[in-house]
Write a protein that holds these residues in place. Structure first.
Motif, PDB file in Angstrom:
ATOM      1  N   THR A   1      -4.623 -14.816 -28.601  1.00 50.88           N
ATOM      2  CA  THR A   1      -4.760 -13.367 -28.475  1.00 50.88           C
ATOM      3  C   THR A   1      -6.185 -13.057 -28.033  1.00 50.88           C
ATOM      4  O   THR A   1      -6.934 -13.958 -27.661  1.00 50.88           O
ATOM      5  N   ASN A   2      -6.572 -11.797 -28.095  1.00 51.75           N
ATOM      6  CA  ASN A   2      -7.936 -11.450 -27.713  1.00 51.75           C
ATOM      7  C   ASN A   2      -8.871 -11.318 -28.913  1.00 51.75           C
ATOM      8  O   ASN A   2      -9.994 -10.861 -28.785  1.00 51.75           O
ATOM      9  N   TYR A   3      -8.428 -11.707 -30.089  1.00 50.74           N
ATOM     10  CA  TYR A   3      -9.257 -11.650 -31.296  1.00 50.74           C
ATOM     11  C   TYR A   3      -9.832 -13.043 -31.555  1.00 50.74           C
ATOM     12  O   TYR A   3      -9.447 -13.743 -32.485  1.00 50.74           O
ATOM     13  N   LEU A   4     -10.771 -13.451 -30.692  1.00 55.62           N
ATOM     14  CA  LEU A   4     -11.315 -14.803 -30.707  1.00 55.62           C
ATOM     15  C   LEU A   4     -12.758 -14.821 -31.199  1.00 55.62           C
ATOM     16  O   LEU A   4     -13.482 -13.827 -31.064  1.00 55.62           O
ATOM     17  N   GLN A   5     -13.148 -15.967 -31.731  1.00 57.16           N
ATOM     18  CA  GLN A   5     -14.525 -16.178 -32.172  1.00 57.16           C
ATOM     19  C   GLN A   5     -14.887 -17.623 -31.918  1.00 57.16           C
ATOM     20  O   GLN A   5     -14.109 -18.536 -32.226  1.00 57.16           O
ATOM     21  N   GLU A   6     -16.081 -17.858 -31.363  1.00 58.61           N
ATOM     22  CA  GLU A   6     -16.562 -19.224 -31.218  1.00 58.61           C
ATOM     23  C   GLU A   6     -17.349 -19.576 -32.473  1.00 58.61           C
ATOM     24  O   GLU A   6     -18.218 -18.828 -32.912  1.00 58.61           O
TER      25      GLU A   6
END
Length: 117
Positions: free
Chosen positions: A59-64
Motif C-alpha cells: 500500500t502507500n503506508y510505507l516506512q523505511e
C-alpha cells in the motif's frame, strides 16, 4: 609417555577432528543483521526487502526502517522473496561463525545496512 596420557591426547585429538569436520558439514541458517534495510507496510503489517519491492503488493503506508524493528513489531514477510533475502540457508557452521565474527563476507553488504532507523 604413559598410557593414560596417550589416551587423553588421542581423545582430545579425536574430539578436535570431529568438531572441525562437523563445522564444515553441519548446515545452519543465518539471519540478516538487525540493521539491514527493510520497508514496512503498516497497512498490511508486513515487511519487504528493498530487492523485492518492485514485485511486492504494498500500500502507500510505507516506512523505511531496519530488520530488527520489523521483527520487534511482529510483522510478517510480504513474500517468499523477502524470506529468502533475510535468510541465508544451509551455511556450514564454521562459515557462519566466521561471518558472525566478521572474517568472512556475509550475504548482506554495507550498502544493505541502514545507518539511522
Amino acid at each position: 609417555m604413559k598410557k593414560k596420557d596417550r589416551k587423553l591426547i588421542t581423545g582430545l585429538l579425536l574430539t578436535f577432528v570431529v568438531l572441525l569436520v562437523g563445522g564444515f558439514v553441519i548446515p545452519v541458517d543465518v539471519g540478516a543483521p538487525s540493521d539491514t534495510r527493510t520497508i514496512l507496510d503498516h497497512s498490511t503489517q508486513e515487511y519487504v526487502s528493498p530487492l523485492c519491492i518492485d514485485e511486492a503488493e504494498v500500500t502507500n503506508y510505507l516506512q523505511e526502517t531496519n530488520y530488527g524493528h520489523a521483527l520487534s513489531l511482529d510483522y510478517e514477510p510480504e513474500s517468499g522473496c523477502s524470506v529468502d533475502y533475510y535468510q541465508d540457508a544451509d551455511v556450514p557452521l564454521f562459515m557462519a561463525m566466521l561471518q558472525t565474527v566478521g572474517i568472512a563476507d556475509q550475504k548482506w553488504s554495507e550498502e544493505d545496512m541502514l545507518e539511522n532507523a
